[in-house]
Write a protein that holds these residues in place. Sequence first.
Motif, short mmCIF file in Angstrom:
data_model
loop_
_atom_site.label_atom_id
_atom_site.label_comp_id
_atom_site.label_asym_id
_atom_site.label_seq_id
_atom_site.Cartn_x
_atom_site.Cartn_y
_atom_site.Cartn_z
N LEU A 91 0.86 -1.18 0.00
CA LEU A 91 0.00 0.00 0.00
C LEU A 91 0.90 1.23 0.00
CD1 LEU A 91 -2.66 -0.97 2.68
CD2 LEU A 91 -2.51 -1.65 0.29
N ARG A 92 0.57 2.19 -0.85
CA ARG A 92 1.34 3.43 -0.93
C ARG A 92 0.38 4.59 -0.66
NH1 ARG A 92 6.00 3.24 -2.12
NH2 ARG A 92 5.92 1.46 -3.49
N PHE A 93 0.76 5.44 0.31
CA PHE A 93 -0.05 6.57 0.72
C PHE A 93 0.73 7.84 0.44
CE2 PHE A 93 -1.82 9.48 3.97
CZ PHE A 93 -3.15 9.42 3.60
N GLY A 94 0.13 8.79 -0.28
CA GLY A 94 0.84 9.99 -0.70
C GLY A 94 0.32 11.28 -0.11
N PHE A 95 -0.43 11.20 0.99
CA PHE A 95 -1.01 12.42 1.56
C PHE A 95 -0.61 12.59 3.02
CE2 PHE A 95 -3.85 11.00 -1.84
CZ PHE A 95 -3.80 12.13 -2.66
N GLY A 96 0.60 12.22 3.35
CA GLY A 96 1.09 12.34 4.73
C GLY A 96 1.78 11.06 5.14
N ASN A 97 2.49 11.13 6.24
CA ASN A 97 3.21 9.96 6.75
C ASN A 97 2.37 9.26 7.81
OD1 ASN A 97 5.45 10.39 5.08
ND2 ASN A 97 6.25 11.93 6.50
N ILE A 98 2.28 7.94 7.72
CA ILE A 98 1.52 7.15 8.67
C ILE A 98 2.51 6.48 9.62
CG2 ILE A 98 -0.09 5.23 8.93
CD1 ILE A 98 -0.99 5.76 6.01
N PRO A 99 2.30 6.60 10.93
CA PRO A 99 3.21 5.97 11.90
C PRO A 99 3.34 4.46 11.64
CG PRO A 99 1.64 7.40 13.02
CD PRO A 99 1.20 7.30 11.58
N GLY A 100 4.58 3.98 11.65
CA GLY A 100 4.85 2.56 11.45
C GLY A 100 5.03 2.16 9.99
N TRP A 101 4.82 3.08 9.07
CA TRP A 101 5.00 2.81 7.64
C TRP A 101 6.38 3.30 7.22
CZ3 TRP A 101 0.48 2.81 3.80
CH2 TRP A 101 -0.65 2.22 4.37
N VAL A 102 6.91 2.76 6.14
CA VAL A 102 8.20 3.18 5.61
C VAL A 102 8.01 4.52 4.91
CG1 VAL A 102 10.05 2.62 3.98
CG2 VAL A 102 8.93 0.78 5.28
N GLN A 103 8.81 5.50 5.31
CA GLN A 103 8.71 6.84 4.72
C GLN A 103 9.55 6.88 3.44
OE1 GLN A 103 6.46 8.74 6.54
NE2 GLN A 103 6.44 6.81 7.66
N ASP A 104 8.90 7.12 2.31
CA ASP A 104 9.59 7.16 1.01
C ASP A 104 10.08 8.56 0.69
OD1 ASP A 104 9.05 4.44 0.53
OD2 ASP A 104 7.08 4.95 -0.28
N ASP A 105 9.29 9.54 1.04
CA ASP A 105 9.55 10.93 0.70
C ASP A 105 8.68 11.77 1.61
OD1 ASP A 105 10.47 13.17 -0.66
OD2 ASP A 105 9.74 12.53 -2.61
N ARG A 106 8.81 13.07 1.52
CA ARG A 106 7.97 13.92 2.35
C ARG A 106 6.50 13.67 2.00
NH1 ARG A 106 9.38 19.98 2.30
NH2 ARG A 106 10.51 19.47 4.18
N GLY A 107 5.75 13.16 2.95
CA GLY A 107 4.33 12.93 2.75
C GLY A 107 3.98 11.69 1.96
N VAL A 108 4.96 10.83 1.66
CA VAL A 108 4.72 9.59 0.91
C VAL A 108 5.30 8.43 1.72
CG1 VAL A 108 5.11 8.31 -1.22
CG2 VAL A 108 4.84 10.81 -1.29
N CYS A 109 4.47 7.41 1.92
CA CYS A 109 4.94 6.25 2.68
C CYS A 109 4.29 4.98 2.12
CB CYS A 109 4.60 6.42 4.15
SG CYS A 109 2.86 6.69 4.51
N HIS A 110 4.83 3.83 2.53
CA HIS A 110 4.26 2.56 2.08
C HIS A 110 4.41 1.51 3.18
CE1 HIS A 110 8.48 1.44 1.24
NE2 HIS A 110 8.04 0.20 1.35
N LYS A 111 3.61 0.46 3.02
CA LYS A 111 3.69 -0.67 3.94
C LYS A 111 3.18 -1.92 3.22
CE LYS A 111 2.56 -2.18 8.60
NZ LYS A 111 1.91 -1.81 9.87
N GLU A 112 3.84 -3.03 3.47
CA GLU A 112 3.44 -4.32 2.88
C GLU A 112 2.43 -5.00 3.81
OE1 GLU A 112 5.72 -8.39 2.47
OE2 GLU A 112 6.43 -6.97 0.95
#
Length: 162
Positions: A91-112
């Motif tokens: 899952l890739r989220f591009g509207f902020g960082n979610i705690p516990g997820w891998v931070q890819d960039d400012r405001g972009v994170c992902h988690k398997e």
Amino acid sequence: MYVKLKNGNIYAAGPNEDDTLFIYTLHKEKADGSFEKTEYGFKRKISLYDEDVEEYFELKWTFKLDVGEKGIPDEWTVTGDSDLPHGKVVLRFGFGNIPGWVQDDRGVCHKEYDFNLTTAWWVEKYTEIRNGVKQPGVTWVRTPVSKEEFVKQYKFYKSSMM
């Protein structure tokens, strides 16, 4: 994008260097005399308005998974780094960082996640050209499918089975 010919065969489609399109396959039985053999398979230059083109379309695989975070959506689209055949979805989220997820960039994170945690599945499709006619606007049509059919279609369209 994909092209379905009136003979029922479906091909992946891509751009040529001269702004035209081509369809391609790895399967010799799907490549008649109009296809050129390449080092990767068989390819044919095509006009989407040819009489043998039934439709030119795009697909997305969307599923429902609640990640347990307030304000985070529960519908996701399969990303290229997911591995559905092995039960993994990224899952890739591009509207902020979610705690516990891998931070890819400012405001972009992902988690398997384990794909078995998903609870609903859709194949979404829009058709750009059908039987030589450009379709008005871009309308995604959502078709619910079973988890097994979802994975089966994903494997077909995203692999060398085409």
